[in-house]
Design a protein around this motif. Structure first.
Motif, mmCIF file in Angstrom:
data_model
loop_
_atom_site.group_PDB
_atom_site.id
_atom_site.type_symbol
_atom_site.label_atom_id
_atom_site.label_comp_id
_atom_site.label_asym_id
_atom_site.label_seq_id
_atom_site.Cartn_x
_atom_site.Cartn_y
_atom_site.Cartn_z
ATOM 1 N N SER A 76 0.818 -1.436 -0.052
ATOM 2 C CA SER A 76 0.096 0.222 -0.096
ATOM 3 C C SER A 76 0.806 1.256 -0.039
ATOM 4 C CB SER A 76 -0.880 -0.024 1.252
ATOM 5 O OG SER A 76 -0.249 -0.041 2.359
ATOM 6 N N SER A 77 2.098 1.135 0.232
ATOM 7 C CA SER A 77 3.152 2.347 0.612
ATOM 8 C C SER A 77 3.318 2.581 -0.996
ATOM 9 C CB SER A 77 4.439 1.958 1.364
ATOM 10 O OG SER A 77 4.116 1.989 2.541
ATOM 11 N N GLU A 80 0.553 4.603 -2.672
ATOM 12 C CA GLU A 80 0.437 5.940 -2.234
ATOM 13 C C GLU A 80 1.689 6.560 -2.991
ATOM 14 O OE1 GLU A 80 2.194 8.132 1.709
ATOM 15 O OE2 GLU A 80 0.610 6.612 2.147
ATOM 16 N N ASP A 81 2.815 5.960 -3.074
ATOM 17 C CA ASP A 81 3.929 6.639 -4.025
ATOM 18 C C ASP A 81 3.482 7.009 -5.353
ATOM 19 O OD1 ASP A 81 5.539 6.432 -1.775
ATOM 20 O OD2 ASP A 81 6.362 4.282 -2.744
ATOM 21 N N GLU A 84 0.648 9.889 -5.607
ATOM 22 C CA GLU A 84 1.455 11.061 -5.547
ATOM 23 C C GLU A 84 2.517 11.415 -6.503
ATOM 24 O OE1 GLU A 84 0.859 13.393 -2.557
ATOM 25 O OE2 GLU A 84 -0.587 11.776 -2.539
ATOM 26 N N ARG A 103 -4.450 5.845 5.220
ATOM 27 C CA ARG A 103 -4.077 5.286 3.993
ATOM 28 C C ARG A 103 -5.455 4.554 3.383
ATOM 29 N NH1 ARG A 103 0.934 2.248 3.637
ATOM 30 N NH2 ARG A 103 1.821 4.112 3.441
ATOM 31 N N TYR A 106 -7.662 7.146 1.748
ATOM 32 C CA TYR A 106 -7.010 7.659 0.949
ATOM 33 C C TYR A 106 -7.059 7.008 -0.589
ATOM 34 C CZ TYR A 106 -2.491 9.374 -1.774
ATOM 35 O OH TYR A 106 -1.960 9.669 -2.893
ATOM 36 N N LEU A 107 -6.628 5.774 -0.122
ATOM 37 C CA LEU A 107 -6.664 4.824 -1.775
ATOM 38 C C LEU A 107 -8.087 4.727 -2.106
ATOM 39 C CD1 LEU A 107 -4.340 1.995 -0.324
ATOM 40 C CD2 LEU A 107 -3.690 3.993 -1.742
ATOM 41 N N ASN A 110 -9.208 7.722 -4.033
ATOM 42 C CA ASN A 110 -8.557 7.738 -5.501
ATOM 43 C C ASN A 110 -8.839 6.481 -6.322
ATOM 44 O OD1 ASN A 110 -6.278 10.070 -5.825
ATOM 45 N ND2 ASN A 110 -6.146 9.243 -3.630
ATOM 46 N N GLY A 318 5.138 6.109 2.784
ATOM 47 C CA GLY A 318 4.697 6.946 1.533
ATOM 48 C C GLY A 318 5.256 8.337 1.701
#
Length: 335
Positions: A76-77, A80-81, A84, A103, A106-107, A110, A318
């Motif tokens: 999941s990091s 996020e990377d 962004e 997170r 956030y995911l 998106n 992230g």
């Protein structure tokens, strides 16, 4: 006579033009085919009507789609990377018990489909059902057998990186030709970290900071010289000073006896009650807090012991998570 000579002159002139044209045509390179143009400009090839390209990962060369349409990330990091940097992966593996609070929403915001899995294990049938055309996974510490299993599902890129934000973002940027976006992202993060470093130094000077991990049957401290992004973050990026007793440790987390707490005598402590699946550290924490040696520490007496969650500093690597962690540490150390 003049007419005949005129015709001969015209004929010779035409012949010269024709020969010149043929000469130019012979010396001119042939026009590249459509496939060659794609290959030369985008480093792609066309096979069976599909554009592909070859990239290098932890295990060698991998042929991936030139424009993947269904990307699965196992971290999941990494999701996020990528977001962004302007890339939306279609799905991401998550381990609900250890994800940082921010997170998941956030995911989801998106549009990333979250695939809940057990920590350190993959439900391969579930991943196969997603029909990804490309899988991206951390290569650092990845078992070859696991890599081979993932590769049976889709072309798998095991990045030459772990999940630390700097190395991961740089590798992902190369993979997706997003170097400019990555540079902007990391430059902003570095600027924030440098500002935090200055604030902390002005506030606490050379006072020492210990990162202490509580586990079900042991206690460990973070080694300042360990080859790990967490150690680097605390003791290099933010420039925190470790206690004299621990300063030369190059082990990520070193087990120690509570009997040496008076020797360590940190000015500040970030205390992690480690969270993992089926992992309860509450009893060890209770034993620590009632221990007389713990109670005698200056950091404890001054209320300079700050909780830090596994989810928020081990998993939240992230750009967003790292920024939040910087804010948290500054808030605790800077009055």
């Amino acid at each position: 006579m003049m007419s005949k000579r005129l015709f001969m002159l015209i004929g010779i002139t035409l012949l010269v033009f024709v020969l010149a044209a043929c000469s130019k045509s012979a010396n001119k390179p042939e026009e590249a085919s459509t496939e060659e143009k794609v290959s030369n400009s985008n480093q792609t090839t066309v096979s069976d009507g599909k554009e592909t390209r070859v990239v290098s990962d932890m295990f060698g060369d991998v042929t991936i789609p030139a424009i993947p349409k269904n990307i699965l990330v196992t971290s999941s990091s990494y999701a996020e990377d990528l977001i962004e940097m302007g890339i939306i992966p279609q799905s991401s593996v998550v381990v609900p018990e250890i994800e940082p609070d921010y997170r998941t929403p956030y995911l989801e915001k998106n549009g990333v489909v979250l695939i809940s899995q057990t920590q350190y294990e993959y439900n391969l049938e579930q991943l196969l059902s997603l029909s990804p055309d490309m899988i991206i996974t951390p290569g650092e510490g990845l078992d070859t057998k696991v890599y081979n299993e993932l590769s049976k599902i889709a072309p798998t890129v095991a990045l030459k990186a772990g999940v630390g934000v700097h190395e991961a973002v740089k590798e992902l940027a190369v993979l997706f030709n997003k170097e400019a976006e990555a540079d902007k992202l990391l430059t902003a993060l570095d600027r924030k970290a440098n500002e935090a470093k200055d604030k902390i130094h002005q506030a606490i000077g050379d006072k020492t900071v210990l990162v202490l991990r509580v586990e079900p049957s042991r206690y460990r401290y973070l080694g300042p010289k360990a080859d790990d992004d967490v150690s680097e973050f605390f003791y290099k990026t933010l420039g925190l000073n470790s206690p004299e007793v621990t300063k030369d440790s190059d082990v990520w987390f070193t087990q120690f006896s509570l009997e040496i707490l008076p020797e360590i005598k940190p000015d500040y402590i970030f205390l992690e009650t480690r969270s993992m699946v089926d992992f309860d550290s509450s009893e060890s924490l209770a034993e620590l807090e009632k221990n007389p040696l713990w109670k005698s520490l200056k950091a404890v007496k001054n209320n300079d012991v700050f909780p830090i969650r596994t989810n928020d500093y081990i998993q939240a690597k992230g750009p967003i998570g790292t920024s939040k962690l910087i804010d948290y540490i500054v808030a605790k150390l800077v009055p």
